[in-house]
Scaffold this active site. Sequence first.
Site, short mmCIF file in Angstrom:
data_model
loop_
_atom_site.label_atom_id
_atom_site.label_comp_id
_atom_site.label_asym_id
_atom_site.label_seq_id
_atom_site.Cartn_x
_atom_site.Cartn_y
_atom_site.Cartn_z
N LYS A 85 46.25 44.37 61.17
CA LYS A 85 46.66 42.98 60.90
C LYS A 85 48.14 42.89 60.56
O LYS A 85 48.62 41.86 60.09
CB LYS A 85 45.84 42.43 59.73
N ARG A 145 31.03 57.61 56.98
CA ARG A 145 30.64 56.81 55.80
C ARG A 145 29.19 56.35 55.96
O ARG A 145 28.92 55.16 56.04
CB ARG A 145 31.57 55.60 55.65
N ARG A 193 49.49 31.32 48.89
CA ARG A 193 49.15 32.19 47.75
C ARG A 193 50.16 33.29 47.46
O ARG A 193 50.02 34.02 46.49
CB ARG A 193 47.75 32.76 47.97
N GLU A 205 42.96 37.66 61.21
CA GLU A 205 42.47 38.98 61.61
C GLU A 205 43.10 39.37 62.95
O GLU A 205 44.00 38.68 63.42
CB GLU A 205 40.93 38.96 61.67
N ARG A 219 32.49 40.25 49.46
CA ARG A 219 32.89 39.37 50.56
C ARG A 219 31.74 38.48 51.00
O ARG A 219 30.61 38.95 51.22
CB ARG A 219 33.37 40.20 51.77
#
Length: 286
Positions: A55, A166, A125, A3, A276
Site C-alpha cells: 500500500k 502461520r 487523521r 488498499e 478488525r
Amino acid sequence: MPELPEVQTVVNHLARNIRGKVFGNVVINVPKMVNKDFAENLKNKKVQNVSRRGKMIIIDLAGGSALLVHLKMTGQLVFIDNKGKASGGGHPINSINFDVHSPNRFTRIILNFKDKTHLLFHDIRKFGWMRVLPDEAVEKIVAKYGIEPLSKEFTLKFFTALLGRRPNLKIKQFLLIQELIAGIGNIYADESLFAAKIKPLRQAKTLKPAEIKKLHQAVVSKLKEAIKYGGTSVNTFVQATGERGRFVERLKVYKRGGQSCLSCHAALLKTKIGGRGTVYCARCQK
Ligand SMILES: [Zn+2]
C-alpha cells in the site's frame, strides 16, 4: 484505508501526471508527517517513475533517492494541473466536510512543482506520511514487504506454502499481514473470502487444497477486478479520470453487515477478528 487497488489507481494517475516534473517549494502544515530535511531533500529533484509496493507509493527521483508516500487510514493525493483542474484518489472523504479539489483544513502537505502544478496531501487523521530517503534505505523498507499478490511469483504453490508459515492464524487475519502478502486490507480480505466461500474465522491449517485454490483465485481476481473499476470509493472520491472508483457497486459483503446476502438472502453477520470489522455469510461461507 486505501488498499492495493486504490493505491494502484493513485499510482497510475500520478505516473500519467507527474513523471518528468521537478519539485520546487514544499508547504508542511503537519511536521510529524514528513521526515528530517524533507523539503530540502525534495527540492529540485525530478520525478523519474511512480510505482507501488503493497500500500506504499514510491516516487523515484533522479539522483538516487525516492519520495515514499503512505496514505494510511485517511490519506488522499490530489494533483492540480496548471489550469487548476484537480484529480486524485485515496481515501474517500465525504463532500460535506470539504471540497476535495482544493487546499482545505485537511491539507497537511503541499508539494509544488516548478511548472506551477501541485500535489496536495489531504489527511483527516494525520496517520499518513511522506519521506524522502536514499535508494538504499528504500530497498530495506521494500524488502520487508510480503509477496505482491498480482505478481507472477504469487502461485498457488507459493500461497499454500505461505499458509503453512502461520497455520494457527484465522484466515482473515492471515490475509491482512503485510509481511506475508502485501496490499490486502479489510475490503479485499472480506470480499475474497466471500468469493471463495470460506468463513473468515477458520484457521489457516484447516483449509483443504480445493479451498486454498479457490481462495488464491479469489484474491487475484478480486484485486484485478477492483483495479479495473478504479478501486472502491464512495462519495466524492475522484480518480485519475475524475470519475469515482466504481468497485463500491460491486462489493458483496464489505460494509454490508445485517443486509441480505446477495447469493442466498440470509442476513450477513458482522463480527470482529483481530480487532478488525468482518462481514460474512454464515450460510454461503463454510
Ligand atoms: Zn449467503
